[in-house]
Scaffold this active site. Sequence first.
Site, PDB file in Angstrom:
ATOM      1  N   GLN A 201     -27.010  10.979 -28.749  1.00 47.93           N
ATOM      2  CA  GLN A 201     -25.823  11.695 -29.243  1.00 47.93           C
ATOM      3  C   GLN A 201     -25.565  11.395 -30.720  1.00 47.93           C
ATOM      4  O   GLN A 201     -26.120  10.440 -31.278  1.00 47.93           O
ATOM      5  CB  GLN A 201     -24.609  11.286 -28.397  1.00 47.93           C
ATOM      6  CG  GLN A 201     -24.447   9.775 -28.263  1.00 47.93           C
ATOM      7  CD  GLN A 201     -23.885   9.330 -26.927  1.00 47.93           C
ATOM      8  OE1 GLN A 201     -23.440  10.144 -26.127  1.00 47.93           O
ATOM      9  NE2 GLN A 201     -23.887   8.030 -26.671  1.00 47.93           N
TER      10      GLN A 201
ATOM     11  N   HIS B 276      -7.530   1.625 -22.562  1.00 44.76           N
ATOM     12  CA  HIS B 276      -8.318   0.505 -22.032  1.00 44.76           C
ATOM     13  C   HIS B 276      -7.495  -0.393 -21.113  1.00 44.76           C
ATOM     14  O   HIS B 276      -7.996  -0.864 -20.091  1.00 44.76           O
ATOM     15  CB  HIS B 276      -8.934  -0.294 -23.192  1.00 44.76           C
ATOM     16  CG  HIS B 276      -9.970   0.501 -23.930  1.00 44.76           C
ATOM     17  ND1 HIS B 276      -9.970   0.689 -25.284  1.00 44.76           N
ATOM     18  CD2 HIS B 276     -11.034   1.210 -23.468  1.00 44.76           C
ATOM     19  CE1 HIS B 276     -10.992   1.453 -25.636  1.00 44.76           C
ATOM     20  NE2 HIS B 276     -11.644   1.792 -24.555  1.00 44.76           N
TER      21      HIS B 276
ATOM     22  N   ASP C  33     -18.046   1.079 -26.460  1.00 43.24           N
ATOM     23  CA  ASP C  33     -17.233   0.579 -27.567  1.00 43.24           C
ATOM     24  C   ASP C  33     -16.717  -0.835 -27.292  1.00 43.24           C
ATOM     25  O   ASP C  33     -16.347  -1.561 -28.200  1.00 43.24           O
ATOM     26  CB  ASP C  33     -16.049   1.525 -27.830  1.00 43.24           C
ATOM     27  CG  ASP C  33     -15.310   1.863 -26.545  1.00 43.24           C
ATOM     28  OD1 ASP C  33     -14.577   0.994 -26.036  1.00 43.24           O
ATOM     29  OD2 ASP C  33     -15.468   2.984 -26.030  1.00 43.24           O
TER      30      ASP C  33
ATOM     31  N   ASP D  73     -29.141   3.854 -17.934  1.00 42.32           N
ATOM     32  CA  ASP D  73     -28.335   4.914 -17.341  1.00 42.32           C
ATOM     33  C   ASP D  73     -27.547   4.315 -16.164  1.00 42.32           C
ATOM     34  O   ASP D  73     -28.120   3.624 -15.313  1.00 42.32           O
ATOM     35  CB  ASP D  73     -29.282   6.017 -16.852  1.00 42.32           C
ATOM     36  CG  ASP D  73     -28.539   7.111 -16.130  1.00 42.32           C
ATOM     37  OD1 ASP D  73     -28.233   8.113 -16.770  1.00 42.32           O
ATOM     38  OD2 ASP D  73     -28.247   6.943 -14.921  1.00 42.32           O
ATOM     39  N   GLY D  74     -26.245   4.586 -16.114  1.00 38.67           N
ATOM     40  CA  GLY D  74     -25.389   3.962 -15.112  1.00 38.67           C
ATOM     41  C   GLY D  74     -25.749   4.334 -13.684  1.00 38.67           C
ATOM     42  O   GLY D  74     -25.682   3.491 -12.787  1.00 38.67           O
TER      43      GLY D  74
ATOM     44  N   ASP E 195     -16.200   4.359 -17.567  1.00 38.10           N
ATOM     45  CA  ASP E 195     -15.583   4.700 -18.864  1.00 38.10           C
ATOM     46  C   ASP E 195     -16.592   5.573 -19.613  1.00 38.10           C
ATOM     47  O   ASP E 195     -17.266   5.122 -20.524  1.00 38.10           O
ATOM     48  CB  ASP E 195     -15.296   3.407 -19.635  1.00 38.10           C
ATOM     49  CG  ASP E 195     -14.614   3.683 -20.962  1.00 38.10           C
ATOM     50  OD1 ASP E 195     -14.170   4.813 -21.193  1.00 38.10           O
ATOM     51  OD2 ASP E 195     -14.540   2.743 -21.776  1.00 38.10           O
ATOM     52  N   SER E 196     -16.677   6.819 -19.161  1.00 36.78           N
ATOM     53  CA  SER E 196     -17.752   7.681 -19.657  1.00 36.78           C
ATOM     54  C   SER E 196     -17.231   8.695 -20.658  1.00 36.78           C
ATOM     55  O   SER E 196     -16.024   8.908 -20.792  1.00 36.78           O
ATOM     56  CB  SER E 196     -18.361   8.444 -18.482  1.00 36.78           C
ATOM     57  OG  SER E 196     -17.429   9.388 -18.030  1.00 36.78           O
ATOM     58  N   THR E 197     -18.165   9.326 -21.334  1.00 38.51           N
ATOM     59  CA  THR E 197     -17.857  10.519 -22.109  1.00 38.51           C
ATOM     60  C   THR E 197     -17.527  11.646 -21.124  1.00 38.51           C
ATOM     61  O   THR E 197     -17.582  11.463 -19.906  1.00 38.51           O
ATOM     62  CB  THR E 197     -19.076  10.884 -22.980  1.00 38.51           C
ATOM     63  OG1 THR E 197     -20.265  10.622 -22.235  1.00 38.51           O
ATOM     64  CG2 THR E 197     -19.137  10.040 -24.230  1.00 38.51           C
ATOM     65  N   ASP E 198     -17.196  12.826 -21.667  1.00 43.39           N
ATOM     66  CA  ASP E 198     -16.868  13.980 -20.814  1.00 43.39           C
ATOM     67  C   ASP E 198     -18.039  14.345 -19.904  1.00 43.39           C
ATOM     68  O   ASP E 198     -19.171  13.967 -20.191  1.00 43.39           O
ATOM     69  CB  ASP E 198     -16.600  15.201 -21.701  1.00 43.39           C
ATOM     70  CG  ASP E 198     -15.397  15.006 -22.576  1.00 43.39           C
ATOM     71  OD1 ASP E 198     -14.556  14.180 -22.241  1.00 43.39           O
ATOM     72  OD2 ASP E 198     -15.322  15.710 -23.597  1.00 43.39           O
TER      73      ASP E 198
HETATM   74  N1  SAM Z   1     -12.808   6.399 -23.874  1.00 40.76           N
HETATM   75  C1  SAM Z   1     -13.816   7.351 -24.114  1.00 40.76           C
HETATM   76  C2  SAM Z   1     -13.394   8.760 -23.848  1.00 40.76           C
HETATM   77  O1  SAM Z   1     -13.482   9.234 -22.728  1.00 40.76           O
HETATM   78  O2  SAM Z   1     -12.976   9.383 -24.789  1.00 40.76           O
HETATM   79  C3  SAM Z   1     -15.140   7.006 -23.524  1.00 40.76           C
HETATM   80  C4  SAM Z   1     -15.639   5.798 -24.219  1.00 40.76           C
HETATM   81  S1  SAM Z   1     -17.256   5.235 -24.178  1.00 40.76           S
HETATM   82  C5  SAM Z   1     -17.674   5.438 -25.885  1.00 40.76           C
HETATM   83  C6  SAM Z   1     -18.241   6.430 -23.309  1.00 40.76           C
HETATM   84  C7  SAM Z   1     -19.700   5.961 -23.201  1.00 40.76           C
HETATM   85  O3  SAM Z   1     -20.306   6.506 -22.021  1.00 40.76           O
HETATM   86  C8  SAM Z   1     -20.593   6.383 -24.365  1.00 40.76           C
HETATM   87  O4  SAM Z   1     -20.883   5.266 -25.144  1.00 40.76           O
HETATM   88  C9  SAM Z   1     -21.827   6.963 -23.689  1.00 40.76           C
HETATM   89  O5  SAM Z   1     -23.024   6.607 -24.314  1.00 40.76           O
HETATM   90  C10 SAM Z   1     -21.714   6.403 -22.282  1.00 40.76           C
HETATM   91  N2  SAM Z   1     -22.473   7.134 -21.257  1.00 40.76           N
HETATM   92  C11 SAM Z   1     -22.569   8.481 -21.113  1.00 40.76           C
HETATM   93  N3  SAM Z   1     -23.377   8.776 -20.069  1.00 40.76           N
HETATM   94  C12 SAM Z   1     -23.768   7.583 -19.530  1.00 40.76           C
HETATM   95  C13 SAM Z   1     -24.598   7.222 -18.433  1.00 40.76           C
HETATM   96  N4  SAM Z   1     -25.196   8.148 -17.664  1.00 40.76           N
HETATM   97  N5  SAM Z   1     -24.784   5.905 -18.175  1.00 40.76           N
HETATM   98  C14 SAM Z   1     -24.193   4.945 -18.945  1.00 40.76           C
HETATM   99  N6  SAM Z   1     -23.401   5.232 -20.005  1.00 40.76           N
HETATM  100  C15 SAM Z   1     -23.187   6.535 -20.289  1.00 40.76           C
END
Ligand code: SAM
Length: 272
Positions: A28, A59, A83, A134-135, A152-155
Amino acid sequence: MLVERDRFSPITYTYQAELLTSVQSDYQLIEVYQSADFGRILVIDGVVQLTERDEYIYHEMLAHVPLHIHPDPQRVLIIGGGDGGLLREVANHPGVQTVTLVEIDPEVVRTSKEWFPTVSTGFDHPKANVLFRDGKEYLEAASEQYDVILVDSTDPIGSAVKLFEPGFYQLAASRLSQPGVFACQSESIHFHLDTVREVQKGLRTAFRQVDLITACIPTYPGNLWSFSIASDKLELRGNPISAKVTGRYYAEDVHRAAFLPLSLVEKLGLRD
Ligand code: SAM
């Protein structure tokens, strides 16, 4: 100037902000901005992830509500959260012995350590164990059981789509000790109601108890952000808790007030 697209709609938000750094990782585009009103802002693929000004609300709520519902949380798994803000809050719980954070993208952790020193403090905590994977794949291969799993993932876009599917919730449920608690960020009540409903419905395929808490997070679209919580054995709403940890936002009365009133749960169609 930073123009943020809303996470699923054409709505945009404009911040007076100056770009400090920009890195294209294998997964990304990661950017950091300096703004007048919100301090530094972490942006991934054009979406605001956190700001220094209000990250503590998100958080604290994602950590402290589920951790206080559990009677004795010792082993905690965080998926995403690169983060470090959630890790910081979880590591603060006296009874927690290990916090494993599984983040897909090492560049998010590196960026946070460089640009967000007050957020990334948890990475140095002796309880922290950070893995870059990968989670979902991690959970498929894991033999460990956790007392609490936090997502705590992205969208639900790209690599995070799989973290919003019923199969993932069932997998997480199978890796929880009993009693265990699962919680995830589940997007905006106002703009992403379909996603909130899908998350709640998906969780009900995996857990007997499913509920929703909200918090006002000024920088997120619609402000009123949702977190979904689930457990097989533990009562969620009305569980008499005794808060061992409080924060700038979180406290016992905040915990109780965070559950969405039942009349709204019904009106918004969050239960079948
Ligand atoms: N608080 C934030 C929000 O929703 O706006 C989310 C914060 S954190 C930066 C989200 C993290 O999820 C990212 O760093 C991203 O790389 C991670 N992520 C996305 N897909 C993932 C996966 N399949 N396994 C592990 N981490 C993942």
